[in-house]
Design an enzyme around this catalytic site. Structure first.
Site, mmCIF file in Angstrom:
data_model
loop_
_atom_site.group_PDB
_atom_site.id
_atom_site.type_symbol
_atom_site.label_atom_id
_atom_site.label_comp_id
_atom_site.label_asym_id
_atom_site.label_seq_id
_atom_site.Cartn_x
_atom_site.Cartn_y
_atom_site.Cartn_z
ATOM 1 N N ASP A 7 0.870 -1.188 0.000
ATOM 2 C CA ASP A 7 0.000 0.000 0.000
ATOM 3 C C ASP A 7 0.896 1.223 0.000
ATOM 4 O O ASP A 7 2.089 1.131 0.299
ATOM 5 C CB ASP A 7 -0.947 0.006 1.218
ATOM 6 N N GLU B 190 -0.082 -1.021 5.802
ATOM 7 C CA GLU B 190 1.019 -0.526 6.642
ATOM 8 C C GLU B 190 0.928 0.973 6.861
ATOM 9 O O GLU B 190 1.165 1.475 7.963
ATOM 10 C CB GLU B 190 2.364 -0.875 5.983
#
Ligand SMILES: C[C@H](N)C(=O)N[C@@H](Cc1c[nH]cn1)C(=O)O
Length: 494
Positions: free
Chosen positions: A118, A183
């Site tokens: 991400d 994350e």
């Protein structure tokens, strides 16, 4: 066996390693363009975990990672980690976590590589010179959101395994992967997944390897600490709707004025945190640390030039590194509800929400920080005698992490860096946060090494993030070499 016999056997073994490395490194060099193209495909996906509108892209990204690993013959799973509850109470599915396994040889060590795919938000209008989602090669630098944080490093690990496979060379260790998609927003759902799979997927893992950070300079580095992060929303709500500032201004106590007033009490202009209890919790800087920082090559002028400022908070190297790595800091990131478009709207916003975070260090504790910040802001707000309403919420509470640099994982790192770069590695800390690092340690009881390949000037989270071809390709060789070094650690080390 006599001494000459032992020596010639050692020579054969070391030559075999050297030969193997050379062949692998040549393979990596000759596949460079292919690696850049895969990175291009990954960067093209706007896998922004903080934007709920991009969740479909994030799901697609996880599927793409899984497919890549499946095609390499790994045992791959897309693990459902449940739902995310948004601040307004709505829920949406979290991106699945990809787990994969290459090799099940019980005589070998098993390493688990953690990474994320991400990214932070990025728009061309933020001031990017190129489209953030179209990987653009300028003078050997590959510009694109997520290129360095953390797509290229994840790919570099995959290419490292792929190179062994392509050359029909046995992997020196078993390699597992845990790749997540949250994350950047605090690794939601991953703690629970690790706990749930402690006695299954993670049961045979010996070591955790994370490559989600960068070097301090042009010298390769091994990272032995990260700061944690407590991220807060402070919402001040007043009138039932936005008001005309000419018609109502001067008659109402404005939420924005209250908010700015309380935000200004968090940190002094010289960087002193004003929230009671925070500074007192910080472990004192030891003489050994001071010496380590003093010995690191780091040029303050270069640092200033790189970020385009003419004055830093501290003018000597040790203070600067210490405040970058091992002291807490407060950052105010933004205010939701504030007018921020071009133009001159004359409005009194009815509800504004500040977003700020406190990077944490040993011996701070997120639960304590939450209480300290909430109590403090409410007391400061109460003194204003405002009729508006304040709500403080902590949305991320990630702990700091610190490793023992004497662990064999670090000796292996030094040897791998020496082989690939012919240099000694810097031992550094990271000011940013890897939210899941402490969970790996606390829940699994496994040792971690952070082995960065990002450049010191990669612009993470910023405009024009990039990964250099050099770091991407040489970083892949570093990982190849590192797997070999880890295979030589005695089986008893944990
Ligand atoms: C160091 C890593 N590449 C990173 O940038 N992590 C993020 C994680 C985070 C912390 N709070 C919210 N997300 C960071 O340090 O900002």
């Amino acid at each position: 066996m006599n001494l000459p016999g032992v020596l010639s056997l050692l020579l054969v073994i070391s030559t075999a390693h050297a030969f193997q490395y050379t062949e692998l490194a040549q393979f990596i060099d000759s596949h460079q363009e292919e690696y850049v193209e895969i990175l291009r495909d990954w960067v093209a996906i706007e896998s922004d975990s903080s934007n709920v509108m991009k969740r479909t892209d994030l799901h697609r990204m996880m599927e793409m990672v899984a497919q890549k690993l499946r095609l390499m013959g790994g045992t791959v799973e897309l693990v459902d980690i449940g739902e995310q509850v948004l601040p307004d109470g709505q829920t949406l599915p979290l991106p699945k976590v990809v787990t994969a396994q290459f090799g099940t040889d019980l005589t070998k060590h098993t390493v688990c590589v953690y990474g994320h795919v991400d990214v932070q938000p990025a728009k061309l209008e933020d001031g990017w010179a190129t489209d953030p989602y179209n990987l653009t090669d300028i003078d050997g630098n590959l510009y694109g959101r997520g290129a360095s944080d953390n797509k290229a490093p994840v790919l570099a690990w995959i290419h490292a395994v792929g190179a062994y496979q392509a050359l029909n060379m046995e992997l020196p260790v078993n390699v597992k992967f845990v790749i997540e998609g949250m994350e950047e927003t605090g690794s939601n759902g991953l703690d629970a997944m690790i706990l749930a799979q402690r006695d299954t997927f993670f049961s045979d893992v010996d070591y955790i390897i994370i490559s989600d950070c960068g070097w301090l300079s042009r010298r390769p580095a091994l990272t032995y600490g990260t700061r944690g992060n407590c991220y807060f929303f402070a919402e001040v709500e007043g009138p039932k709707q936005d008001l005309h500032s000419g018609v109502y201004g001067g008659t109402v106590i404005e939420p924005m004025t209250d908010l700015i007033g309380i935000l200004d009490t968090l940190i002094s202009p010289s960087g002193k945190i004003l929230i009671p209890g925070i500074r007192e919790a910080v472990a004192p800087l030891s003489d050994e640390e001071w010496k380590m920082y003093q010995d690191i090559e780091f040029d303050l002028e270069d640092y200033k030039n790189k970020i385009g400022i003419n004055q830093l908070m501290y003018s000597n190297k040790v203070d600067l590194l210490a405040h970058r790595w091992r002291y807490p800091t407060v950052t105010i990131h933004g205010i939701e509800g504030a007018f921020s478009d071009p133009g001159t709207k004359t409005v009194i916003p009815a509800k504004v929400t500040a977003k700020f975070s406190i990077r944490q260090v040993p011996d701070m504790d997120p639960a304590m920080v939450k209480k300290q910040v909430t109590d403090y802001l409410h007391s400061v707000f109460a003194k204003r005698k405002s009729p508006n309403r304040l709500k403080v919420t902590m949305v991320i509470g990630a702990k700091p992490w610190l490793a023992d640099t004497q662990h064999p994982l670090y000796e292996a790192g030094k040897a791998a860096v020496k082989r690939v770069f012919d240099m000694d590695a810097d031992l550094i800390r990271e000011g940013g946060t890897i939210p899941i690092a402490r969970t790996f340690e606390d829940v699994l009881g496994k040792s971690i090494i952070m082995l960065p390949i990002g450049g010191f000037d990669d612009g993470l989270h910023s405009q024009n993030e990039k990964m250099s071809r050099y770091n991407y390709i040489e970083g892949t060789k570093l990982f190849i070499s590192y797997l070999n070094e880890v295979s030589q650690i005695k089986k008893t080390s944990v």
